[in-house]
Design a protein around this motif. Sequence first.
Motif, PDB file in Angstrom:
ATOM      1  N   PRO A  96       0.608  -1.187   0.123  1.00 33.59           N
ATOM      2  CA  PRO A  96       0.002  -0.018   0.116  1.00 33.59           C
ATOM      3  C   PRO A  96       0.898   1.384  -0.063  1.00 33.59           C
ATOM      4  O   PRO A  96       0.392   2.283  -0.623  1.00 33.59           O
ATOM      5  CB  PRO A  96      -1.030  -0.090   1.407  1.00 33.59           C
ATOM      6  CG  PRO A  96      -0.411  -1.196   2.268  1.00 33.59           C
ATOM      7  CD  PRO A  96       0.750  -2.131   0.984  1.00 33.59           C
ATOM      8  N   VAL A  97       2.125   1.127   0.462  1.00 29.32           N
ATOM      9  CA  VAL A  97       3.082   2.486   0.354  1.00 29.32           C
ATOM     10  C   VAL A  97       3.260   2.749  -1.216  1.00 29.32           C
ATOM     11  O   VAL A  97       2.976   3.947  -1.542  1.00 29.32           O
ATOM     12  CB  VAL A  97       4.362   2.124   0.843  1.00 29.32           C
ATOM     13  CG1 VAL A  97       5.301   3.299   1.087  1.00 29.32           C
ATOM     14  CG2 VAL A  97       4.068   2.142   2.750  1.00 29.32           C
ATOM     15  N   ALA A  98       3.572   1.763  -1.803  1.00 28.61           N
ATOM     16  CA  ALA A  98       3.955   1.856  -3.115  1.00 28.61           C
ATOM     17  C   ALA A  98       2.586   2.225  -4.163  1.00 28.61           C
ATOM     18  O   ALA A  98       2.831   3.114  -4.973  1.00 28.61           O
ATOM     19  CB  ALA A  98       4.530   0.672  -3.810  1.00 28.61           C
ATOM     20  N   ALA A  99       1.540   1.868  -3.562  1.00 27.86           N
ATOM     21  CA  ALA A  99       0.369   2.174  -4.206  1.00 27.86           C
ATOM     22  C   ALA A  99      -0.374   3.617  -3.806  1.00 27.86           C
ATOM     23  O   ALA A  99      -1.167   4.084  -4.297  1.00 27.86           O
ATOM     24  CB  ALA A  99      -0.676   1.248  -3.933  1.00 27.86           C
ATOM     25  N   GLU A 107      -3.637   0.704   8.122  1.00 34.28           N
ATOM     26  CA  GLU A 107      -4.332  -0.391   8.269  1.00 34.28           C
ATOM     27  C   GLU A 107      -3.550  -1.655   8.758  1.00 34.28           C
ATOM     28  O   GLU A 107      -3.668  -2.612   9.438  1.00 34.28           O
ATOM     29  CB  GLU A 107      -5.565  -0.563   7.802  1.00 34.28           C
ATOM     30  CG  GLU A 107      -6.481   0.213   7.857  1.00 34.28           C
ATOM     31  CD  GLU A 107      -7.243   0.397   8.965  1.00 34.28           C
ATOM     32  OE1 GLU A 107      -7.279  -0.601   9.832  1.00 34.28           O
ATOM     33  OE2 GLU A 107      -7.590   1.538   9.521  1.00 34.28           O
ATOM     34  N   SER A 108      -2.736  -1.833   7.567  1.00 41.63           N
ATOM     35  CA  SER A 108      -1.794  -2.982   7.635  1.00 41.63           C
ATOM     36  C   SER A 108      -0.766  -3.277   8.833  1.00 41.63           C
ATOM     37  O   SER A 108      -0.336  -4.058   9.054  1.00 41.63           O
ATOM     38  CB  SER A 108      -0.907  -3.040   6.374  1.00 41.63           C
ATOM     39  OG  SER A 108       0.405  -1.894   6.333  1.00 41.63           O
ATOM     40  N   TYR A 125       2.908   7.514   6.969  1.00 42.06           N
ATOM     41  CA  TYR A 125       1.566   7.953   6.645  1.00 42.06           C
ATOM     42  C   TYR A 125       1.511   9.368   6.326  1.00 42.06           C
ATOM     43  O   TYR A 125       0.912   9.811   5.338  1.00 42.06           O
ATOM     44  CB  TYR A 125       0.764   7.944   7.812  1.00 42.06           C
ATOM     45  CG  TYR A 125      -0.704   8.087   7.815  1.00 42.06           C
ATOM     46  CD1 TYR A 125      -1.582   7.172   7.317  1.00 42.06           C
ATOM     47  CD2 TYR A 125      -0.975   9.251   8.253  1.00 42.06           C
ATOM     48  CE1 TYR A 125      -2.921   7.458   7.346  1.00 42.06           C
ATOM     49  CE2 TYR A 125      -2.453   9.973   8.075  1.00 42.06           C
ATOM     50  CZ  TYR A 125      -3.234   8.690   7.740  1.00 42.06           C
ATOM     51  OH  TYR A 125      -4.620   9.163   7.636  1.00 42.06           O
ATOM     52  N   ALA A 126       2.243  10.284   6.808  1.00 41.41           N
ATOM     53  CA  ALA A 126       2.174  11.867   6.639  1.00 41.41           C
ATOM     54  C   ALA A 126       2.715  11.929   5.069  1.00 41.41           C
ATOM     55  O   ALA A 126       2.053  12.763   4.312  1.00 41.41           O
ATOM     56  CB  ALA A 126       2.914  12.365   7.483  1.00 41.41           C
ATOM     57  N   LEU A 127       3.840  11.323   4.571  1.00 43.23           N
ATOM     58  CA  LEU A 127       4.276  11.612   3.203  1.00 43.23           C
ATOM     59  C   LEU A 127       3.235  11.086   2.265  1.00 43.23           C
ATOM     60  O   LEU A 127       3.104  11.724   1.237  1.00 43.23           O
ATOM     61  CB  LEU A 127       5.318  10.814   3.161  1.00 43.23           C
ATOM     62  CG  LEU A 127       6.088  10.747   1.761  1.00 43.23           C
ATOM     63  CD1 LEU A 127       6.791  12.047   1.509  1.00 43.23           C
ATOM     64  CD2 LEU A 127       7.007   9.435   1.665  1.00 43.23           C
ATOM     65  N   LEU A 128       2.649   9.731   2.603  1.00 41.22           N
ATOM     66  CA  LEU A 128       1.705   9.382   1.587  1.00 41.22           C
ATOM     67  C   LEU A 128       0.569  10.175   1.624  1.00 41.22           C
ATOM     68  O   LEU A 128      -0.023  10.498   0.496  1.00 41.22           O
ATOM     69  CB  LEU A 128       1.119   8.037   2.141  1.00 41.22           C
ATOM     70  CG  LEU A 128       2.396   6.589   1.907  1.00 41.22           C
ATOM     71  CD1 LEU A 128       1.782   5.535   2.535  1.00 41.22           C
ATOM     72  CD2 LEU A 128       2.635   6.680   0.528  1.00 41.22           C
ATOM     73  N   ARG A 137       7.602   3.176  -6.235  1.00 40.39           N
ATOM     74  CA  ARG A 137       8.229   1.816  -6.610  1.00 40.39           C
ATOM     75  C   ARG A 137       9.043   1.386  -5.229  1.00 40.39           C
ATOM     76  O   ARG A 137       9.991   2.433  -4.984  1.00 40.39           O
ATOM     77  CB  ARG A 137       8.769   1.979  -7.743  1.00 40.39           C
ATOM     78  CG  ARG A 137       9.359   0.556  -8.219  1.00 40.39           C
ATOM     79  CD  ARG A 137       9.705   0.815  -9.722  1.00 40.39           C
ATOM     80  NE  ARG A 137      10.926   1.395  -9.588  1.00 40.39           N
ATOM     81  CZ  ARG A 137      12.158   0.859 -10.040  1.00 40.39           C
ATOM     82  NH1 ARG A 137      12.450  -0.003 -10.816  1.00 40.39           N
ATOM     83  NH2 ARG A 137      13.347   1.397  -9.641  1.00 40.39           N
ATOM     84  N   VAL A 138       8.967   0.327  -4.733  1.00 39.81           N
ATOM     85  CA  VAL A 138      10.010  -0.127  -3.677  1.00 39.81           C
ATOM     86  C   VAL A 138      11.360  -0.358  -4.694  1.00 39.81           C
ATOM     87  O   VAL A 138      11.506  -1.025  -5.522  1.00 39.81           O
ATOM     88  CB  VAL A 138       9.569  -1.410  -3.322  1.00 39.81           C
ATOM     89  CG1 VAL A 138      10.680  -1.916  -2.131  1.00 39.81           C
ATOM     90  CG2 VAL A 138       8.144  -1.271  -2.454  1.00 39.81           C
ATOM     91  N   LYS A 139      12.236   0.407  -4.063  1.00 41.12           N
ATOM     92  CA  LYS A 139      13.567   0.207  -4.893  1.00 41.12           C
ATOM     93  C   LYS A 139      14.509  -0.754  -4.111  1.00 41.12           C
ATOM     94  O   LYS A 139      15.476  -1.433  -4.814  1.00 41.12           O
ATOM     95  CB  LYS A 139      14.348   1.537  -5.089  1.00 41.12           C
ATOM     96  CG  LYS A 139      13.470   2.524  -5.831  1.00 41.12           C
ATOM     97  CD  LYS A 139      14.540   3.629  -6.165  1.00 41.12           C
ATOM     98  CE  LYS A 139      13.939   3.889  -7.540  1.00 41.12           C
ATOM     99  NZ  LYS A 139      15.087   4.112  -8.828  1.00 41.12           N
ATOM    100  N   ARG A 140      14.429  -0.740  -2.758  1.00 40.84           N
ATOM    101  CA  ARG A 140      15.386  -1.498  -2.064  1.00 40.84           C
ATOM    102  C   ARG A 140      14.521  -1.886  -0.887  1.00 40.84           C
ATOM    103  O   ARG A 140      13.902  -1.023  -0.049  1.00 40.84           O
ATOM    104  CB  ARG A 140      16.641  -0.941  -1.745  1.00 40.84           C
ATOM    105  CG  ARG A 140      17.785  -1.532  -1.152  1.00 40.84           C
ATOM    106  CD  ARG A 140      18.985  -1.503  -1.252  1.00 40.84           C
ATOM    107  NE  ARG A 140      20.014  -1.700  -0.562  1.00 40.84           N
ATOM    108  CZ  ARG A 140      20.459  -2.902   0.312  1.00 40.84           C
ATOM    109  NH1 ARG A 140      19.308  -3.602   0.299  1.00 40.84           N
ATOM    110  NH2 ARG A 140      21.411  -3.010   0.916  1.00 40.84           N
TER     111      ARG A 140
END
Length: 159
Positions: A96-99, A107-108, A125-128, A137-140
């Motif tokens: 959900p972070v990448a989404a 919630e996760s 959360y604040a960033l999202l 995209r998860v890079k690492r």
Amino acid sequence: MCLRYLYADRRDIRIVPVLASFAHEAMLAGQRPDADPRVPRFLDALADTIAASGHPVALIAGADLAHMGPRFGDPEPIAAPELARIEREDREMLEPVAAGDAHAFFESVARDGDRRRICGLSPIYALLRALGGATGRVKRYGQWPDPQGVVSFASVSFE
């Protein structure tokens, strides 16, 4: 400070650090973070400030993920099978972070009562929320294990 070094005399870099620690309080109260009126007020003020700046803005959440093992209050050291489980759960949480879905991310973490002690819950959360649903995209992904504990981390980029 690294950005100031990288851009030296080519660009004026202003850094505004923000310490965020509201999401765990909401989770303990069984609420979403936005139930506290200070959270949307802060996010609205941040959006207004960014819009008024007239400059490109980079938002960075410097945040770790899991903190597990005796160093963090667990009774036993973290063995290899547990490291694999932590990674699997972290990667599921990063979906959900990448989404760009702040509520699904919250919630996760809340679903298991933050069993992995995700210290980056509030800043991520604040960033999202500030990114308004932008996808990334998860890079690492990595873990820093030692006999007394493990800390996991990831980098996710948004464009």
